[in-house]
Design an enzyme around this catalytic site. Structure first.
Site, short mmCIF file in Angstrom:
data_model
loop_
_atom_site.label_atom_id
_atom_site.label_comp_id
_atom_site.label_asym_id
_atom_site.label_seq_id
_atom_site.Cartn_x
_atom_site.Cartn_y
_atom_site.Cartn_z
N ARG A 33 0.86 -1.19 0.00
CA ARG A 33 0.00 0.00 0.00
C ARG A 33 0.89 1.24 0.00
O ARG A 33 0.63 2.23 -0.66
CB ARG A 33 -0.96 0.01 1.19
N TYR A 81 -16.23 16.69 -15.24
CA TYR A 81 -16.67 15.29 -15.28
C TYR A 81 -17.72 15.09 -14.18
O TYR A 81 -17.55 15.59 -13.06
CB TYR A 81 -15.44 14.41 -15.04
N ASP A 133 -7.17 18.91 -14.50
CA ASP A 133 -7.49 17.55 -14.95
C ASP A 133 -7.13 17.48 -16.43
O ASP A 133 -7.77 18.12 -17.27
CB ASP A 133 -8.99 17.28 -14.71
N LYS A 174 -8.50 6.30 -19.20
CA LYS A 174 -8.86 6.81 -20.52
C LYS A 174 -7.69 6.69 -21.50
O LYS A 174 -7.22 5.60 -21.73
CB LYS A 174 -9.35 8.25 -20.36
C1 PLP Z 1 -13.22 9.40 -16.19
C2 PLP Z 1 -12.80 10.73 -15.73
C3 PLP Z 1 -12.50 10.96 -14.37
C4 PLP Z 1 -12.67 9.90 -13.31
O1 PLP Z 1 -11.78 8.86 -13.46
P1 PLP Z 1 -12.09 7.33 -13.03
O2 PLP Z 1 -10.86 6.62 -13.46
O3 PLP Z 1 -13.32 6.91 -13.75
O4 PLP Z 1 -12.28 7.35 -11.54
C5 PLP Z 1 -12.06 12.22 -14.03
N1 PLP Z 1 -11.92 13.21 -14.93
C6 PLP Z 1 -12.21 13.02 -16.24
C7 PLP Z 1 -12.05 14.15 -17.20
C8 PLP Z 1 -12.66 11.79 -16.68
O5 PLP Z 1 -12.97 11.60 -17.97
#
Ligand code: PLP
Length: 384
Positions: free
Chosen positions: A46, A98, A170, A195
């Site tokens: 962890r 998001y 982000d 993604k």
């Molecule tokens: C999918 C997404 C998230 C969240 O990520 P997870 O891996 O699904 O927890 C945050 N920001 C953006 C822009 C996203 O597309």
């Protein structure tokens, strides 16, 4: 080292013991200690794991940051960032977020006394106006999900510096291939590595980078204390995905450009949102701070729910699914899928209407993608 080379080598020296060229999956929870208090640098997975560490060093190098941290999901990464705040602190966030980030703000952190205001993502002065004495964090996502609004990172970084708040960006939609927020003044960058970084729709993960040592130590503390870390296999899958990021992102962008131009000319389509189109509100800012426009497109059909439903059902190459950034093309319906967490009135105010469809344009042959969009859209026209 140039970016494409870093993708393949950063954080990934051949294994010291065996010479293995690829970082092994260290599938272990614990590590032998040679005497009380005498470790070989690893204690418990962890707290730290060599496969995860390779990924953390890799993303730091790609974003041009000193430190990287890996998490079990994008939202887990965001949770570690938000934990640096305390009750009563204020966040100014862009309004193009998001859905899960919005839910984390509104339904989890508000209850612990964090205060949050939203500013128009496309309008930097709105962020300045939303500042309060207790503003500790500015949070932006650019391009935004799902409307691809573009926020001027450098302008917001100046606002953050002047008010002694941290700027978190982000960077999930652009990836470091097209945009590096640290170079534009961000204090930290977060990713859903689920993604484009993972790139193959086979893993959930999140990442954070920063060059601020205090911020890093605080987030590292929360990484271990909260415990939302990725297992070594998941870290390894993201590392492998990242190796081909440059070739994939180029192909995503080429295909998205072709699809955006096609959609723009189609009779069944009211409006196309793609930062690579000259008429897009964020085009000039995108050109300034990004080296490409990536692979996400949203568009509004002339019809409403029924039209969107029929369009999505008739697609054959695009798959109706949540998520984005994989090699395969996906289509989604933000109003009830990715952005269902946002109350209807608020959602419509933000432009997430009943006719809105979002595409994650994959790297298939573009002829197949266009003929798929064409056949499904022409069925709509015939029904109307
Ligand atoms: C999918 C997404 C998230 C969240 O990520 P997870 O891996 O699904 O927890 C945050 N920001 C953006 C822009 C996203 O597309």
């Amino acid at each position: 080292m140039k970016f494409e080379t870093k993708l393949i080598h950063a954080g990934q020296e051949p294994d010291k013991q065996t010479g293995a060229v690829i970082v092994p999956v260290y599938q272990t929870s614990t590590y032998k200690q040679d005497a009380i208090g005498k470790t070989r640098g690893w204690e418990y997975s962890r707290t730290g794991n060599p496969t995860r560490k390779a990924l953390e060093d890799c993303i730091a190098a790609l974003e041009g940051a000193k430190y990287g941290l890996a998490f079990a999901s994008g939202l887990a990464a965001e949770t570690a960032v938000l934990n640096i705040l305390k009750t009563g602190d204020h966040i100014v966030a862009g309004d193009g977020l998001y859905g899960g980030t919005y839910r984390l703000f509104e339904k989890v952190f508000k209850k612990w006394g964090l205060k949050i205001s939203y500013a128009d993502s496309a309008n930097p002065p709105a962020f300045k106006k939303a500042l309060k004495k207790n503003t500790k964090l500015i949070w932006i996502e650019t391009p935004t999900n799902p409307l691809l609004a573009v926020t001027d990172i450098r302008k917001i970084a100046d606002t953050a510096k002047n008010s002694k708040a941290f700027l978190v960006v982000d960077n999930t939609f652009a990836t470091p291939h097209f945009q590096r927020p640290m170079e534009l003044g961000a204090d930290a960058v977060v990713h859903s590595s689920t993604k484009y970084l993972g790139g193959h729709s086979d893993v959930i993960g999140g990442l954070v980078v920063t060059s601020n040592t205090k911020l890093y130590e605080s987030m590292k503390f929360y990484q271990n204390a909260l415990g939302a870390v990725p297992g070594p296999w998941d870290a390894w899958l993201v590392l492998r995905g990242i190796k081909t990021l440059a070739v994939r992102m180029k192909a995503h962008e080429t295909n998205a450009n072709i699809a955006a131009v096609f959609l723009k000319k189609h009779n069944a389509v009211k409006k196309v949102y793609y930062p690579g189109l000259k008429e897009h509100e964020g085009y000039e800012t995108a050109r300034k701070q990004m080296s490409g426009f990536a692979g996400m497109i949203s568009f509004e059909l002339k019809g409403r729910f029924k039209a969107a439903d029929a369009f999505l059902k008739n697609l054959k190459v695009f798959t109706l699914a949540e998520s984005l950034g994989g090699v395969e093309s996906l289509a989604c319906y933000p109003a009830t899928m990715t952005h269902a967490e946002i109350p209807e009135k608020e959602r419509i105010k933000r432009g997430i209407t009943e006719g809105l469809v979002r595409l994650s344009v994959g790297i298939e042959n573009p002829d197949d993608l266009i003929s798929d969009l064409k056949q499904s859209l022409s069925k709509l026209l015939r029904q109307a």
